[in-house]
Write a protein that holds these residues in place. Structure first.
Motif, mmCIF file in Angstrom:
data_model
loop_
_atom_site.group_PDB
_atom_site.id
_atom_site.type_symbol
_atom_site.label_atom_id
_atom_site.label_comp_id
_atom_site.label_asym_id
_atom_site.label_seq_id
_atom_site.Cartn_x
_atom_site.Cartn_y
_atom_site.Cartn_z
ATOM 1 N N THR A 151 0.622 -1.315 -0.143
ATOM 2 C CA THR A 151 0.126 -0.142 -0.035
ATOM 3 C C THR A 151 0.817 1.205 0.103
ATOM 4 O OG1 THR A 151 -1.814 -1.243 1.230
ATOM 5 C CG2 THR A 151 -1.728 1.163 1.198
ATOM 6 N N VAL A 152 2.135 1.246 0.889
ATOM 7 C CA VAL A 152 2.929 2.444 0.894
ATOM 8 C C VAL A 152 3.403 2.555 -0.310
ATOM 9 C CG1 VAL A 152 4.895 3.328 1.903
ATOM 10 C CG2 VAL A 152 3.078 2.337 3.336
ATOM 11 N N ALA A 164 -3.689 9.711 -4.822
ATOM 12 C CA ALA A 164 -2.193 10.101 -4.623
ATOM 13 C C ALA A 164 -1.754 10.453 -5.934
ATOM 14 C CB ALA A 164 -1.638 8.589 -4.303
ATOM 15 N N LEU A 203 -7.563 4.876 -4.012
ATOM 16 C CA LEU A 203 -6.366 5.438 -3.185
ATOM 17 C C LEU A 203 -5.159 5.852 -3.845
ATOM 18 C CD1 LEU A 203 -5.162 5.867 -0.228
ATOM 19 C CD2 LEU A 203 -4.372 3.589 -0.353
ATOM 20 N N TYR A 204 -4.618 4.925 -4.714
ATOM 21 C CA TYR A 204 -3.549 5.385 -5.629
ATOM 22 C C TYR A 204 -3.900 6.432 -6.662
ATOM 23 C CZ TYR A 204 -3.853 2.631 -9.704
ATOM 24 O OH TYR A 204 -4.421 1.974 -11.087
ATOM 25 N N ALA A 259 2.614 6.318 -7.035
ATOM 26 C CA ALA A 259 1.426 7.020 -7.735
ATOM 27 C C ALA A 259 1.966 8.633 -7.693
ATOM 28 C CB ALA A 259 0.200 7.005 -6.956
ATOM 29 N N LEU A 260 2.326 8.962 -6.338
ATOM 30 C CA LEU A 260 2.671 10.320 -6.239
ATOM 31 C C LEU A 260 3.716 10.626 -7.312
ATOM 32 C CD1 LEU A 260 3.247 10.710 -2.431
ATOM 33 C CD2 LEU A 260 1.577 11.978 -3.910
ATOM 34 N N VAL A 307 -8.847 0.558 -3.321
ATOM 35 C CA VAL A 307 -7.481 0.784 -3.472
ATOM 36 C C VAL A 307 -7.139 1.520 -4.792
ATOM 37 C CG1 VAL A 307 -5.193 -0.363 -3.627
ATOM 38 C CG2 VAL A 307 -6.891 -1.247 -2.178
ATOM 39 N N VAL A 317 1.098 4.061 -2.935
ATOM 40 C CA VAL A 317 1.014 5.583 -2.919
ATOM 41 C C VAL A 317 1.871 6.429 -3.240
ATOM 42 C CG1 VAL A 317 0.402 7.147 -1.031
ATOM 43 C CG2 VAL A 317 -0.825 5.377 -0.967
ATOM 44 N N PHE A 346 -10.779 9.352 -5.454
ATOM 45 C CA PHE A 346 -11.066 8.234 -4.537
ATOM 46 C C PHE A 346 -12.544 7.891 -4.688
ATOM 47 C CE2 PHE A 346 -12.019 7.042 -0.257
ATOM 48 C CZ PHE A 346 -11.161 5.857 -0.142
#
Length: 425
Positions: A39-40, A168, A164-165, A46-47, A161, A43, A293
């Motif tokens: 997950t980290v 990000a 989420l990305y 994706a940033l 998910v 993210v 999101f």
């Protein structure tokens, strides 16, 4: 601000997972700490999938002046991202099958870091383009593999998910657009330093992928990969939904890269300062933070995604009309509307995950839709640059951008139908 199937399937189909077990597999699900690392990693990766592009828009005029670029050459520069995404995106499934998705994404973050460090100091237009291509190569393979990794590790939470990305990704896009000019001023006023500083963010993104370098998938994933290798060549091209998704992805990418490359210049030509133009681009991109999101979660609850496509396209048409009629007077409103329209990207990613029943299908559809789509998007930013240079204004480029929304809407409605590519292939 993107968005993956191919005729060759990597060995990274979703592993057995208690809420969504893979038929024929008794393998235990991944441990919670591994899911946290993934997950980290998602993210942070994706940033870094857009700053290489959106950091350039607010400084494009300075880069053009220093490197002596014409409007047409600048159009070529804004067409480089989709070209690289198309060419290198096709390589992602083969690389992932051989080395594993984690290793490929880790290498992608390294390539982004190196490209961003080298680009401002390469010297000349050719060196600038070559270093940009290196960073974009890393972005391309990561683009394709993001939905694949989501399907593999989070098969029961694809919408959440993905949101989420996607959020990000939108955040990284907006931060680069908003902060590049202030950072440039704070670091001495050189556009070279202002562009190079984003290599620090991508360097951090390398770290969580290092423990995943050896991940090649478990038994179920490998079996799916072998099944994919035995599949007939070009089978994905027999699916109308695959082609609709590719067209929708390509047309939304066209709009996104025109926006990232040229919207700041439109505002600057209307008398808005470079710093404010960068903030306005950041507003466009920042709309994707909450909506990226929300939209995937809403899309997964609908049988068809056509209504979402219509809303996004309507906002785009209003935004382009506003840029033509009153670019400075309503700048903030037009930025908000175009930001909503740009959320076709997370919608496209979500539909990729929804239009296939298997992890192997998602790999193929992701690579096909994204790579083919990016290939289709290449002429758009270049044509806008040519029209701008030869017409001396933004009337014709904006008319082109609005006209492209029509086929984008049609393709999106077709791609949003409740169908699976396995039935059509």
């Amino acid at each position: 601000m993107g968005l993956m199937r191919h005729d060759e399937t990597p060995t990274l189909s979703p592993p057995a997972h208690p809420p969504a077990p893979v038929p024929g597999s008794a393998s235990p699900g991944p441990s919670p700490w591994v899911l946290r690392i993934v997950t980290v990693g998602l993210v942070l990766a994706a940033l870094n999938l857009r700053p290489a592009i959106t950091s350039l828009g607010p400084l494009l005029e300075e880069v053009r002046d220093t490197l002596h670029m014409s409007g047409s050459v600048a159009g070529v520069l804004t067409s480089v991202p989709p070209l690289c995404f198309a060419l290198f995106g096709f390589m992602a499934p083969r690389l992932a099958r051989r080395f594993g998705a984690g290793a490929v994404v880790c290498a992608g973050m390294v390539a982004i870091t190196a490209g961003l460090l080298i680009r401002p100091f390469a010297g000349g237009t050719a060196g600038f383009l070559a270093a940009s291509a290196l960073a974009l190569m890393g972005i391309a393979v990561s683009n394709v593999l993001m939905p694949v990794i989501v399907k593999r590790w989070f098969p029961d939470r694809v919408g959440t998910v993905t949101g989420l990305y996607s959020m990000a990704l939108a955040l990284g896009t907006a931060l680069a657009a908003a902060l590049t000019v202030p950072l440039t001023d704070a670091l001495g006023g050189s556009w070279k330093t202002g562009l190079a500083v984003w290599a620090g963010l991508s360097a951090v993104a390398i770290l969580p992928w290092i423990p995943l370098v050896r991940d090649r998938g478990t038994g179920a994933g490998q079996s799916a990969g072998r099944a994919g290798e035995r599949a007939p060549a070009l089978r994905i091209t027999r699916s109308r939904t695959s082609w609709a998704l590719a067209c929708f992805f390509g047309l939304q990418a066209t709009a996104a890269y025109i926006t990232m490359g040229w919207i700041p210049q439109i505002f600057r030509d209307a008398g808005i300062s470079a710093g404010t133009a960068g903030v306005l681009l950041a507003v466009v991109m920042a709309m994707g933070v909450p909506l990226a999101f929300v939209i995937p979660r809403v899309a997964t609850r609908l049988r068809t995604q056509g209504p979402i496509v219509l809303v996004l396209s309507g906002c785009g048409l209003l935004g382009y009309a506003g840029l033509y009629l009153a670019p400075a007077g309503g700048a903030w409103l037009w930025a908000l509307l175009l930001g909503i329209a740009n959320c076709a990207f997370p919608l496209a990613l979500t539909m990729i995950g929804m239009r296939s029943r298997t992890g192997a299908g998602v790999v193929r559809l992701s690579a096909f839709a994204q790579s083919t789509g990016y290939l289709l998007s290449i002429p758009g930013p270049l044509l806008v640059g040519v029209l701008y240079q030869h017409s001396g204004g933004w009337g014709l480029p904006l008319a082109l951008m609005a006209a492209l929304l029509v086929p984008q809407t049609i393709a999106g409605i077709l791609a949003g139908r409740d169908r699976a590519i396995e039935d059509e292939c």
